[in-house]
Design a protein around this motif. Structure first.
Motif, PDB file in Angstrom:
ATOM      1  N   GLU A 206      11.870   5.931   0.886  1.00  0.00           N
ATOM      2  CA  GLU A 206      10.660   6.135   1.695  1.00  0.00           C
ATOM      3  C   GLU A 206      10.042   7.492   1.388  1.00  0.00           C
ATOM      4  O   GLU A 206      10.743   8.493   1.279  1.00  0.00           O
ATOM      5  N   THR A 207       8.716   7.521   1.232  1.00  0.00           N
ATOM      6  CA  THR A 207       7.987   8.773   0.998  1.00  0.00           C
ATOM      7  C   THR A 207       6.771   8.775   1.932  1.00  0.00           C
ATOM      8  O   THR A 207       6.354   7.707   2.405  1.00  0.00           O
ATOM      9  N   PRO A 208       6.180   9.941   2.224  1.00  0.00           N
ATOM     10  CA  PRO A 208       5.047   9.954   3.155  1.00  0.00           C
ATOM     11  C   PRO A 208       3.867   9.125   2.634  1.00  0.00           C
ATOM     12  O   PRO A 208       3.688   8.989   1.418  1.00  0.00           O
ATOM     13  N   ALA A 209       3.073   8.593   3.565  1.00  0.00           N
ATOM     14  CA  ALA A 209       1.898   7.785   3.193  1.00  0.00           C
ATOM     15  C   ALA A 209       0.973   8.586   2.272  1.00  0.00           C
ATOM     16  O   ALA A 209       0.760   9.786   2.481  1.00  0.00           O
ATOM     17  N   MET A 210       0.449   7.954   1.238  1.00  0.00           N
ATOM     18  CA  MET A 210      -0.551   8.524   0.335  1.00  0.00           C
ATOM     19  C   MET A 210      -0.100   9.813  -0.361  1.00  0.00           C
ATOM     20  O   MET A 210      -0.926  10.652  -0.715  1.00  0.00           O
ATOM     21  N   ASN A 225      -7.863   6.524  -8.935  1.00  0.00           N
ATOM     22  CA  ASN A 225      -6.604   7.008  -8.364  1.00  0.00           C
ATOM     23  C   ASN A 225      -5.946   5.873  -7.601  1.00  0.00           C
ATOM     24  O   ASN A 225      -6.581   5.231  -6.759  1.00  0.00           O
ATOM     25  N   MET A 226      -4.664   5.647  -7.923  1.00  0.00           N
ATOM     26  CA  MET A 226      -3.922   4.646  -7.137  1.00  0.00           C
ATOM     27  C   MET A 226      -2.757   5.354  -6.458  1.00  0.00           C
ATOM     28  O   MET A 226      -2.215   6.324  -6.972  1.00  0.00           O
ATOM     29  N   TYR A 227      -2.403   4.846  -5.278  1.00  0.00           N
ATOM     30  CA  TYR A 227      -1.407   5.510  -4.438  1.00  0.00           C
ATOM     31  C   TYR A 227      -0.212   4.580  -4.217  1.00  0.00           C
ATOM     32  O   TYR A 227      -0.397   3.365  -4.024  1.00  0.00           O
ATOM     33  N   LEU A 228       0.979   5.191  -4.235  1.00  0.00           N
ATOM     34  CA  LEU A 228       2.188   4.425  -3.948  1.00  0.00           C
ATOM     35  C   LEU A 228       2.171   4.002  -2.480  1.00  0.00           C
ATOM     36  O   LEU A 228       1.882   4.817  -1.603  1.00  0.00           O
ATOM     37  N   MET A 229       2.445   2.719  -2.230  1.00  0.00           N
ATOM     38  CA  MET A 229       2.409   2.186  -0.854  1.00  0.00           C
ATOM     39  C   MET A 229       3.557   1.211  -0.662  1.00  0.00           C
ATOM     40  O   MET A 229       4.098   0.712  -1.628  1.00  0.00           O
ATOM     41  N   TYR A 230       3.843   0.876   0.580  1.00  0.00           N
ATOM     42  CA  TYR A 230       4.744  -0.253   0.805  1.00  0.00           C
ATOM     43  C   TYR A 230       3.887  -1.503   0.944  1.00  0.00           C
ATOM     44  O   TYR A 230       2.821  -1.462   1.555  1.00  0.00           O
ATOM     45  N   HIS A 231       4.333  -2.591   0.351  1.00  0.00           N
ATOM     46  CA  HIS A 231       3.606  -3.849   0.500  1.00  0.00           C
ATOM     47  C   HIS A 231       4.610  -4.967   0.637  1.00  0.00           C
ATOM     48  O   HIS A 231       5.697  -4.911   0.047  1.00  0.00           O
ATOM     49  N   GLU A 232       4.232  -6.020   1.384  1.00  0.00           N
ATOM     50  CA  GLU A 232       5.265  -6.960   1.821  1.00  0.00           C
ATOM     51  C   GLU A 232       5.956  -7.742   0.717  1.00  0.00           C
ATOM     52  O   GLU A 232       7.114  -8.117   0.870  1.00  0.00           O
ATOM     53  N   GLU A 233       5.276  -7.978  -0.437  1.00  0.00           N
ATOM     54  CA  GLU A 233       5.957  -8.758  -1.476  1.00  0.00           C
ATOM     55  C   GLU A 233       7.131  -8.002  -2.088  1.00  0.00           C
ATOM     56  O   GLU A 233       7.992  -8.605  -2.730  1.00  0.00           O
ATOM     57  N   LEU A 234       7.180  -6.665  -1.905  1.00  0.00           N
ATOM     58  CA  LEU A 234       8.332  -5.924  -2.443  1.00  0.00           C
ATOM     59  C   LEU A 234       9.625  -6.442  -1.813  1.00  0.00           C
ATOM     60  O   LEU A 234      10.660  -6.519  -2.474  1.00  0.00           O
ATOM     61  N   GLU A 235       9.561  -6.831  -0.530  1.00  0.00           N
ATOM     62  CA  GLU A 235      10.762  -7.304   0.156  1.00  0.00           C
ATOM     63  C   GLU A 235      11.254  -8.620  -0.445  1.00  0.00           C
ATOM     64  O   GLU A 235      12.445  -8.782  -0.725  1.00  0.00           O
ATOM     65  N   SER A 236      10.327  -9.563  -0.672  1.00  0.00           N
ATOM     66  CA  SER A 236      10.768 -10.859  -1.215  1.00  0.00           C
ATOM     67  C   SER A 236      11.115 -10.731  -2.701  1.00  0.00           C
ATOM     68  O   SER A 236      12.046 -11.373  -3.189  1.00  0.00           O
ATOM     69  N   TRP A 250       1.162  -0.194  -5.961  1.00  0.00           N
ATOM     70  CA  TRP A 250       0.123   0.842  -6.014  1.00  0.00           C
ATOM     71  C   TRP A 250      -1.215   0.238  -5.599  1.00  0.00           C
ATOM     72  O   TRP A 250      -1.546  -0.878  -6.006  1.00  0.00           O
ATOM     73  N   MET A 251      -1.985   0.997  -4.825  1.00  0.00           N
ATOM     74  CA  MET A 251      -3.325   0.523  -4.460  1.00  0.00           C
ATOM     75  C   MET A 251      -4.334   1.656  -4.659  1.00  0.00           C
ATOM     76  O   MET A 251      -4.012   2.820  -4.381  1.00  0.00           O
ATOM     77  N   THR A 252      -5.523   1.313  -5.144  1.00  0.00           N
ATOM     78  CA  THR A 252      -6.536   2.359  -5.372  1.00  0.00           C
ATOM     79  C   THR A 252      -7.306   2.639  -4.082  1.00  0.00           C
ATOM     80  O   THR A 252      -7.588   1.726  -3.292  1.00  0.00           O
ATOM     81  N   PHE A 253      -7.625   3.915  -3.877  1.00  0.00           N
ATOM     82  CA  PHE A 253      -8.515   4.322  -2.785  1.00  0.00           C
ATOM     83  C   PHE A 253      -9.426   5.416  -3.320  1.00  0.00           C
ATOM     84  O   PHE A 253      -8.956   6.301  -4.044  1.00  0.00           O
ATOM     85  N   GLY A 254     -10.692   5.382  -2.954  1.00  0.00           N
ATOM     86  CA  GLY A 254     -11.621   6.433  -3.348  1.00  0.00           C
ATOM     87  C   GLY A 254     -11.396   7.663  -2.479  1.00  0.00           C
ATOM     88  O   GLY A 254     -10.783   7.589  -1.404  1.00  0.00           O
ATOM     89  N   ASP A 255     -11.901   8.806  -2.958  1.00  0.00           N
ATOM     90  CA  ASP A 255     -11.721  10.052  -2.202  1.00  0.00           C
ATOM     91  C   ASP A 255     -12.378   9.962  -0.833  1.00  0.00           C
ATOM     92  O   ASP A 255     -11.839  10.467   0.150  1.00  0.00           O
ATOM     93  N   ALA A 256     -13.555   9.309  -0.745  1.00  0.00           N
ATOM     94  CA  ALA A 256     -14.264   9.234   0.543  1.00  0.00           C
ATOM     95  C   ALA A 256     -13.438   8.427   1.561  1.00  0.00           C
ATOM     96  O   ALA A 256     -13.351   8.789   2.733  1.00  0.00           O
ATOM     97  N   TYR A 257     -12.797   7.348   1.100  1.00  0.00           N
ATOM     98  CA  TYR A 257     -11.966   6.531   1.988  1.00  0.00           C
ATOM     99  C   TYR A 257     -10.823   7.379   2.555  1.00  0.00           C
ATOM    100  O   TYR A 257     -10.560   7.381   3.758  1.00  0.00           O
ATOM    101  N   ILE A 258     -10.165   8.143   1.645  1.00  0.00           N
ATOM    102  CA  ILE A 258      -9.011   8.960   2.064  1.00  0.00           C
ATOM    103  C   ILE A 258      -9.475  10.024   3.065  1.00  0.00           C
ATOM    104  O   ILE A 258      -8.812  10.260   4.081  1.00  0.00           O
TER     105      ILE A 258
END
Ligand code: NDP
Length: 403
Positions: A206-210, A225-236, A250-258
């Protein structure tokens, strides 16, 4: 030829119902129920205009199990397709068991008072579905869903074992709003503000969000830029691909979103702890979701592409040593809107929901119990991705990812 009952009338449901209507040989009779009937009626009107097909609509609170059971008994579907919210998964599964019908969804159960999605609650239904001779298919969206099927296709056709897996989810679309989410804002914000988690050497790290960011050049989008995230398919995936040494999402987010999200988080607007406001109890995140643009209204203005895929490294099936493959789909927001009146995030989820439904009602995928996508033969699903709007490509890379 079969009857289906779809629950929920958001963007994902709209795409799924349009695509079901376009496959009249598989889905002969389509019924749509949601909390707000007018939203079902709007989808039915669009389907009629685009395909000439009729969709029968109802109002339902899917958390009211007896009402759901009555509706299922009235409609007599061979499959209930749950495209409401993750909170409704368990009551809809209960209703399916009671009314004796197969079940499908695109997102795993999440309790309302805890931002923690896990398969354990739904996996616990396995024996009951098995004893009833019914099938429940979990996570038939894009991610989870197609990403799991992509992985299993690589395992079937290219790689004997998969050592490393990276799922890359890029939305290169621009909707012209300062801040909006591309699917249900409450679910989306709960997901992205949760700590990141990935699978490494048999355990969750586990690491902090974003906190982990990588710049990646996505085909048909460009560098993002893509960020490490938890996503449900990792479990299965960790369960059904047991040899995995590392699996990341990994999921991409723009600077404005962040920036917007950071401010909203800092001022407490993303909290799911109830507060009292003018004598009433409200949940800040639900209030925020209510003021944000509705995802289904973004379609008309969203331009650009999504690019979602899987990079896997492992032992080649043909004995030629270690190989790395990248398998992905690129989807145009404009084309998705033109075809169904919804943007590509809804499209990339609604099409796999339709395909998973087709797999179940045609019997191409079958079984008694609760199943994840990884447990099914990827080939017929992959064929329908190509024929029904989400074509994919696979290429060999020079070596494992360097990030
Ligand atoms: P929306 O919020 O746009 O739509 C959800 C719909 O569910 C709404 O029509 C809502 O009704 C209805 N609903 C909510 N509560 C109830 C209830 N108690 N009874 C009946 N209907 C109810 O969401 P999306 O279309 O964006 O997403 C749908 C699902 O798809 C979500 O579970 C989401 O997590 C999942 N998803 C999965 C992805 C994947 O790749 N696997 C990607 C994106 C989404 P009302 O209109 O009245 O509010």
């Amino acid at each position: 030829m079969s009857t289906v009952l779809v629950i929920g009338a958001g963007g994902v449901s709209s795409v799924c119902v349009h695509k079901m209507a376009m496959n009249a040989d598989i889905f002969s009779d389509i019924h749509l129920a949601s909390r707000t009937k007018s939203k079902c009626d709007a989808i039915a009107a669009s389907v009629k205009e685009r395909t000439g097909r009729d969709v029968t609509t109802y109002s339902i609170d899917a958390e009211e199990v007896p009402a759901m059971v009555n509706l299922i008994r009235k409609v007599q579907p061979s499959l209930v397709v749950n495209l409401a919210l993750p909170y409704q998964d368990l009551p809809i599964m209960d209703a399916c068991l009671e009314a004796s019908v197969n079940y499908l969804d695109t997102a795993n159960y999440e309790p309302k008072d805890e931002a923690k999605f896990e398969y354990k609650w739904q996996w616990a239904y396995h024996d009951r579905f098995k004893q009833a001779g019914l099938m429940a298919l979990l996570g038939s969206g894009f991610d989870p869903g197609v990403t799991s099927v992509f992985t299993m296709w690589l395992k079937k056709h290219k790689l004997k074992t998969i050592r490393q897996l990276d799922i890359l989810d890029c939305n290169g679309g621009d909707h012209g709003q300062h801040f909006a989410t591309n699917f249900n804002p409450e679910i989306n914000i709960r997901e992205v503000t949760a700590p990141a988690r990935h699978w490494e050497n048999g355990e969750w790290v586990e690491t902090p969000a974003m906190a982990n960011k990588v710049n990646f050049d996505f085909e048909a989008v460009g560098p993002k830029n893509m960020y490490l995230m938890y996503h449900e398919e990792l479990e299965s995936l960790a369960k059904f691909v047991p040899e995995l040494e590392r699996a990341r999402f990994w999921m991409t987010f723009g600077d404005a979103y962040i920036t917007h999200l950071t401010v909203l988080q800092n001022v407490g607007m993303t909290s799911i702890e109830p507060i009292r406001y003018q004598g009433k109890e409200i949940i800040p995140l639900q209030f925020l979701a209510a003021v944000l643009p509705k995802p289904e209204t973004l379609g008309e203005t969203t331009k650009g592409n999504t690019n979602i895929g899987v990079i896997a490294t492992g032992e080649a099936l043909d004995g030629s040593g270690e190989k790395t493959f990248y398998i992905k789909n690129i989807c145009s927001h404009e084309a998705a809107y033109e075809e169904t009146g919804n943007q590509a995030v809804s499209y990339t989820t609604g099409v796999p929901a339709m395909i998973g439904s087709a797999m179940v009602v045609t019997g191409k995928w079958s079984g008694d119990g609760v199943f994840n996508m990884e447990e099914m033969d990827p080939d017929p699903f992959m064929d329908m991705l190509n024929s029904d709007g989400l074509p994919w490509t696979v290429e060999e890379l020079d070596g494992p990812v360097s990030f």
